[in-house]
Scaffold this active site. Structure first.
Site, PDB file in Angstrom:
ATOM      1  N   SER A  93       0.831  -1.205   0.000  1.00  0.00           N
ATOM      2  CA  SER A  93       0.000   0.000   0.000  1.00  0.00           C
ATOM      3  C   SER A  93       0.872   1.264   0.000  1.00  0.00           C
ATOM      4  CB  SER A  93      -0.967  -0.060   1.189  1.00  0.00           C
ATOM      5  OG  SER A  93      -1.982   0.900   1.100  1.00  0.00           O
ATOM      6  N   ASP A 106     -10.394  -4.183  -5.297  1.00  0.00           N
ATOM      7  CA  ASP A 106      -9.706  -3.236  -4.426  1.00  0.00           C
ATOM      8  C   ASP A 106     -10.355  -1.851  -4.547  1.00  0.00           C
ATOM      9  OD1 ASP A 106      -7.898  -1.526  -3.124  1.00  0.00           O
ATOM     10  OD2 ASP A 106      -6.177  -2.756  -3.680  1.00  0.00           O
ATOM     11  N   HIS A 128      -8.335  -4.714  -0.812  1.00  0.00           N
ATOM     12  CA  HIS A 128      -7.028  -4.081  -0.605  1.00  0.00           C
ATOM     13  C   HIS A 128      -6.133  -4.879   0.350  1.00  0.00           C
ATOM     14  CE1 HIS A 128      -4.401  -0.651  -1.160  1.00  0.00           C
ATOM     15  NE2 HIS A 128      -4.246  -0.517   0.152  1.00  0.00           N
TER      16      HIS A 128
END
Length: 201
Positions: free
Chosen positions: A102, A152, A183
């Site tokens: 991320s 996501d 995610h």
């Protein structure tokens, strides 16, 4: 920068650079290092930015909207930290493989967008395109794994495809791996990254 360094086995010249997601720290991704390359040295870094008490590697203006000026500054800061750490811990600066999730994946991608010698390779779990409208350095010889989720909500599929295209057009060898997930980082995605690493790095 706050960090952990663990020296690998003498036979390995690779250093894995671990870069956590928002709200994480330098301990979060340590289990991944052993799955990717148990012989490599490990340099795990904590982001220098705090968002409501949550560590990050650069500021954002809103969800999915980066503070570009801060991103450029923090990318340079991390790049220079790697130079210093390589001297301090006597590892090969030219043999760093980033593993980011991320926000950590975004700063790793940003380093590749700005420097041709920042990383030998990168495993990017759920990254976004860090910047648009800039020319990338020559990334020939670099290898990139992008782990993406078909559902996501933060990184739409088009974003993952765009990042693959941008890095590929700069000369990097890019593998885009899909999981039918959101995610979150799954065991299957980590296993796929480990398999890719053993075949390419």
């Amino acid at each position: 920068m706050k960090h952990i360094f663990e020296k690998g086995k003498n036979s390995s010249k690779t250093t894995l650079l671990l870069l956590h997601g928002t709200g994480g720290n330098e301990l979060d991704l340590l289990p991944l290092a052993g799955k990717i390359d148990e012989d490599a040295s490990v340099l795990s870094v904590r982001g220098n930015v705090s968002e409501n008490g949550m560590p990050r590697f650069f500021r954002r203006l809103a969800e999915g909207i980066f503070d570009e000026e801060d991103l450029i500054f923090r990318t340079k800061e991390l790049y220079e930290f790697l130079d210093e750490a390589a001297v301090k811990y006597s590892f090969d600066r030219k043999n760093i493989v980033a593993i980011g999730y991320s926000n950590g994946a975004n700063i790793a991608a940003s380093m590749m967008f700005h420097y041709d010698d920042a990383l030998k390779a990168a495993v990017l779990h759920h990254p976004m395109v860090p910047r648009r409208g800039i020319g990338l350095p020559d990334l020939s010889g670099s290898h990139v794994f992008i782990g993406a989720g078909t559902n996501d909500p933060i990184c739409p599929a088009e974003e993952s495809e765009e990042l693959k295209s941008i890095l590929g057009n700069a000369g990097a060898e890019v593998h885009l791996h899909w999981e039918n997930m959101g995610h979150q980082l799954s065991f299957k995605e980590v296993d796929a990254a480990a398999k890719w690493y053993k075949q390419n790095i």
